[in-house]
Enzyme design. Structure first.
Site, PDB file in Angstrom:
ATOM      1  N   GLU A  58      -7.372  -8.720 -18.695  1.00  0.00           N
ATOM      2  CA  GLU A  58      -8.477  -8.017 -19.349  1.00  0.00           C
ATOM      3  C   GLU A  58      -9.718  -7.931 -18.484  1.00  0.00           C
ATOM      4  O   GLU A  58     -10.326  -6.874 -18.332  1.00  0.00           O
ATOM      5  CB  GLU A  58      -8.812  -8.717 -20.668  1.00  0.00           C
ATOM      6  CG  GLU A  58      -9.983  -8.110 -21.427  1.00  0.00           C
ATOM      7  CD  GLU A  58      -9.638  -6.761 -22.036  1.00  0.00           C
ATOM      8  OE1 GLU A  58     -10.290  -5.766 -21.667  1.00  0.00           O
ATOM      9  OE2 GLU A  58      -8.705  -6.705 -22.852  1.00  0.00           O
ATOM     10  N   VAL A  86     -11.081  -5.421 -15.182  1.00  0.00           N
ATOM     11  CA  VAL A  86     -11.917  -4.213 -15.257  1.00  0.00           C
ATOM     12  C   VAL A  86     -12.978  -4.427 -16.327  1.00  0.00           C
ATOM     13  O   VAL A  86     -12.652  -4.726 -17.467  1.00  0.00           O
ATOM     14  CB  VAL A  86     -11.096  -2.960 -15.620  1.00  0.00           C
ATOM     15  CG1 VAL A  86     -11.988  -1.722 -15.616  1.00  0.00           C
ATOM     16  CG2 VAL A  86      -9.941  -2.765 -14.664  1.00  0.00           C
ATOM     17  N   LEU A 123     -16.293  -7.043 -20.964  1.00  0.00           N
ATOM     18  CA  LEU A 123     -16.115  -5.948 -21.914  1.00  0.00           C
ATOM     19  C   LEU A 123     -14.626  -5.739 -22.210  1.00  0.00           C
ATOM     20  O   LEU A 123     -13.818  -5.674 -21.287  1.00  0.00           O
ATOM     21  CB  LEU A 123     -16.709  -4.647 -21.352  1.00  0.00           C
ATOM     22  CG  LEU A 123     -18.211  -4.654 -21.080  1.00  0.00           C
ATOM     23  CD1 LEU A 123     -18.629  -3.335 -20.440  1.00  0.00           C
ATOM     24  CD2 LEU A 123     -18.986  -4.892 -22.371  1.00  0.00           C
ATOM     25  N   ASP A 171     -12.078  -1.218  -4.460  1.00  0.00           N
ATOM     26  CA  ASP A 171     -12.100  -1.950  -5.724  1.00  0.00           C
ATOM     27  C   ASP A 171     -12.151  -0.988  -6.907  1.00  0.00           C
ATOM     28  O   ASP A 171     -11.502  -1.219  -7.934  1.00  0.00           O
ATOM     29  CB  ASP A 171     -13.305  -2.895  -5.761  1.00  0.00           C
ATOM     30  CG  ASP A 171     -13.272  -3.819  -6.963  1.00  0.00           C
ATOM     31  OD1 ASP A 171     -12.290  -4.587  -7.094  1.00  0.00           O
ATOM     32  OD2 ASP A 171     -14.204  -3.766  -7.788  1.00  0.00           O
ATOM     33  N   LYS A 198      -9.352  -0.569  -9.969  1.00  0.00           N
ATOM     34  CA  LYS A 198      -9.684  -0.597 -11.395  1.00  0.00           C
ATOM     35  C   LYS A 198      -9.277   0.695 -12.079  1.00  0.00           C
ATOM     36  O   LYS A 198      -8.824   0.679 -13.232  1.00  0.00           O
ATOM     37  CB  LYS A 198     -11.175  -0.871 -11.566  1.00  0.00           C
ATOM     38  CG  LYS A 198     -11.574  -2.273 -11.113  1.00  0.00           C
ATOM     39  CD  LYS A 198     -13.064  -2.505 -11.147  1.00  0.00           C
ATOM     40  CE  LYS A 198     -13.400  -3.937 -10.696  1.00  0.00           C
ATOM     41  NZ  LYS A 198     -14.859  -4.190 -10.661  1.00  0.00           N
TER      42      LYS A 198
END
Length: 393
Positions: A283, A286, A290, A357, A361
């Site tokens: 989780e 990314v 959140l 990166d 994601k």
């Protein structure tokens, strides 16, 4: 049964398949050979004529049973029992239930006995839920902060949720390369580590990290709840994911490194988790804290279609560009230095500034949204020149 009774053999369980094609009995381990000989003698003619195919003996088995008056009027007890064993990756060889509905018994491999008992005890809250935790990449920023949070919340986890997190293994990594290689480890078989001194314990360790030895220790842990938190970006560590999941060991991957994996590998790991009632969570790879991936999963599972995902998923990009917008005199290099100092960037800030990166994601988000995509499918523009991006430091 008469043949067994004549030999004075104690029969513990009798069960017959509904198709009437087989009968299984459980006897004490020490009486197994005598029971086999007694049945072979009793059915000598039937075996010769192939009326009965075979009589066989399985050794090294154990009986695990739940017993209680309340079982008669309570639905779901057997389901809880079986689910607890499945989550603990315990294979059931035989199931038997008494006609009074006051007992359900299963036969499992002897080596799984302790794990089965602990799993069932925890499922019926006969003991607190204890989780064995292995932290890989302890020296990484995420690993360090994780241990601090576990230490700070240790009492509340037990008091409020009845869950005890026991860090029993930790491994350090060599951060001198862009691909970290595990370099040392500590393993405690009988007790958990003191979280306040874990970093020092690992630093003082002279044991080189051996992923095979660490895996064997995980597999030998009788605790049914085992979790590996992989804070590395090591391909060597990732290579063990399927094996860990097949052993019922849960995995948490907080880094977006999973976005670099091929789609085949990604799907293979997901399948291993699903087939073995294990959990693979990434989780925070990314969006940090959140719940983006959970939201995407829930949307897909409730029949929604994802049409567009828009936003900035790079903390470094967000910080650098905003800082330069607020201060027109701020140099790009100075803004990057500030982002690094405030821990916004990856261990190698070029992963952020080249867009790698972000591409990772985007791949993770796309796959969770249902796209069959690879990292190479994501188009990015680098903020660095080729010379800076490829330079060796």
């Amino acid at each position: 049964m008469g043949a067994m009774a004549d030999k004075g053999i104690n029969v513990l369980i009798i069960t017959q398949a509904s198709s009437e094609s087989s009968i299984t009995v459980c006897v004490p381990e020490g009486e197994g050979e005598r029971a086999l000989a007694a049945l072979q003698d009793a059915f000598e003619l039937e075996l010769a004529r192939s009326t009965i195919n075979s009589v066989s003996l399985l050794k090294g088995m154990s009986i695990v049973a739940i017993v209680g008056e309340g079982m008669v009027s309570t639905s779901g007890v057997s389901s809880t029992f079986m689910q607890a064993l499945a989550r603990a990756n315990v294979n059931i060889r035989l199931i038997a239930q008494g006609s009074s509905e006051r007992q359900v018994a299963v036969v499992v491999d002897g080596k799984d006995t302790s794990r089965a008992l602990r799993a069932v005890h925890m499922a019926f809250t006969l003991s607190e839920t204890a989780t064995s935790v292995a932290v890989l990449g302890l020296s990484d920023r995420i690993g360090t902060e994780l241990v601090k949070q576990l230490a700070a919340q240790e009492k509340s986890l037990v008091g409020d949720l009845g869950v005890e997190m026991r860090v029993t293994m930790a491994a350090d990594v060599d951060c001198s390369k862009r691909r970290e290689i595990p370099s040392k480890m500590v393993v405690s078989e009988n007790k958990k580590f003191d979280l306040a001194s874990l970093a020092k314990t690992l630093a003082d360790s002279e044991t080189k990290c051996d992923l095979e030895a660490l895996t064997q220790a995980l597999e030998n842990d009788v605790n049914p709840h085992r979790v590996v938190v992989d804070c590395t970006k090591s391909e060597a560590v990732a290579g063990y994911y399927e094996r860990w999941l097949q052993a019922g060991i849960n995995i948490i991957s907080p880094k977006a490194f999973v976005g670099e994996w091929s789609l085949d590998k990604y799907e293979a790991v997901r399948k291993a988790a699903k087939d073995n009632s294990a959990s693979w969570q990434f989780e925070s790879s990314v969006g940090g804290a959140l719940p983006l991936l959970t939201t995407l999963r829930d949307l897909k599972e409730t029949g929604h279609s994802i049409h567009l995902i828009e936003g900035c998923v790079s903390g470094t990009f967000a910080y650098v560009l905003k800082a330069m917008e607020l201060d027109p005199n701020l140099k790009f290099s100075e803004a990057v230095a500030q982002a690094v100092d405030q821990d916004f960037s990856e261990s190698d800030c070029r992963d952020d500034l080249t867009g790698l990166d972000t591409a990772r994601k985007a791949t993770v988000l796309g796959r969770r949204a249902g796209l069959q995509m690879e990292l190479a499918d994501v188009k990015v523009e680098s903020l660095l020149s080729e010379e800076l991006a490829s330079k060796t430091y």
